[in-house]
Design an enzyme around this catalytic site. Sequence first.
Site, short mmCIF file in Angstrom:
data_model
loop_
_atom_site.label_atom_id
_atom_site.label_comp_id
_atom_site.label_asym_id
_atom_site.label_seq_id
_atom_site.Cartn_x
_atom_site.Cartn_y
_atom_site.Cartn_z
CE LYS A 129 -4.33 1.08 -0.23
NZ LYS A 129 -5.98 0.52 -0.37
N GLY A 168 -5.29 2.70 -7.53
CA GLY A 168 -5.88 3.86 -7.06
C GLY A 168 -6.46 3.14 -5.43
CG ASP A 169 -7.31 3.35 -0.98
OD1 ASP A 169 -7.68 2.02 -1.31
OD2 ASP A 169 -7.51 4.10 -0.13
CB SER A 381 -5.91 -5.08 -10.00
OG SER A 381 -6.24 -3.50 -9.76
#
Length: 448
Positions: A129, A168-169, A381
């Site tokens: 992350k 993304g996030d 993903s």
Amino acid sequence: MEQKALTLDNFMTGLQRRNPGEKEFHQAVYEVAQDLIPFIHEHPRYREAQILERLTEPDRVIQFRVAWQDDKCNIRVNHGFRVQFSNAIGPYKGGLRFTRNLNLSVLKFLGFEQIFKNSLTTLPLGAAKGGANFNPRGKSDSEIMRFCQTYMSELYHYLGTELDIPAGDIGVGTREISYMFGQYKRLTHHFSGVLTGKALESGGSHIRKEATGYGCAYFMKIMLGHNNEHLEDKGCVVSGAGNVALYCARKLIALGARVLTLSDTSGFLHIPDGLDDDTLDEIIDWKTGKRGSLKQFAEKRKIEFHAGKKPWSLPCDLAFPCATENEIDEDDAGKLIDNGCKALAEGANMPLTAGAHKVLQDTGILYAPGKAANAGGVAVSGLEIAQNATRLYWTPEEMDHRLQEIMEKIHQQCLEHGQGPEGIDYARGANIAGFTKVAEAMLAYGVV
Ligand code: NDP
């Protein structure tokens, strides 16, 4: 040397000592360790190899300076991060988040959760992350572009299709991924699947944008079906108005449920008869195109709006927290139960505080943890990586079908490992199933 007894208390005391002040990371590990420690006692080989101790220490933490210029030519400096947590079962994989207060505690909690989630997808994906303490709100398009380019100018050293593949996030959508991919290409001259969530024309996959939200709705459907229930006409309280929430709402409507709310940092919209597809289209355009708030949208369209409030006190059948971590506290959880909520699926990562968790556990409502219910995004993903590698692309229908299959497989793993005397404990099932695959790989590698 004699080993200290492995108890939850001992383990958490050690973890807190080694990672002081990282309360989100402590919370995420606690939720997993309470299920894993009894399981590890039943399987001493994991204990002997110190798998849990090794799994709670990231492979590496990368932190760097992002210095960029705003539109007024002021020089601005942010922290950039990437926490590469575990590549036991595949290259590092996990999103990038741009929010004002991003810190290592939040990134370590997210990276740790990602280990289990990625394992559950059944795809060969490790866990990571990253992001920056950068607030995109109010920034111009060219400021966002310059920030993304500068961030990637450092991050690209650590990326590769066999090494680390971000997505993304919060605060990072297709626009930001495209700017980062453009910079990656400029620096390396490679057109490769090194980022996912790309625009379709740059090698993105159908359904990636929708996948987390769609997957969450599918997981709820499967979970209800397994418990002789259904989604049709159920009143759903959804929080958030971002990538996950908007497409979770879209799929819930398609599956016959009534979406009663959406929310953002300005408050929540209440649509007592249920949101319709046309209004949802307008909201998607408003939030992602015009980047306005729900409050402004409600004023324009004269829709009931509760400024500065969360939606959890409304009567509902099902709840879908899809905004951010710790958005449901103990009181909110109590209100949901009192108002008739029968099941909750987490679109967001760790949206429940520890107190809220306890309330749900005690009442025994159906509860789908994020590592299972929101794994659809990273699963697609994974399929984007496969499409990039083969240069063959699947249709939206094929992708949707594969996504549903993966959500079924995740549910199945929760059933296999979560069966208890009082029914299925989905959180325990997800934790143990996710852990087992990674732990077996780690055993095979020896001490590394
Ligand atoms: P977005 O940035 O697209 O949307 C987030 C939404 O939540 C926005 O509407 C935002 O409001 C709202 N929000 C954020 N913080 C708060 C808060 N403190 N109070 C009220 N509303 C808030 O993010 P995503 O939809 O991508 O992510 C949402 C959650 O889902 C996160 O927990 C993320 O980690 C998780 N997730 C995302 C995945 C993905 O594929 N994107 C995959 C798996 C999990 P505003 O618009 O006002 O900023």
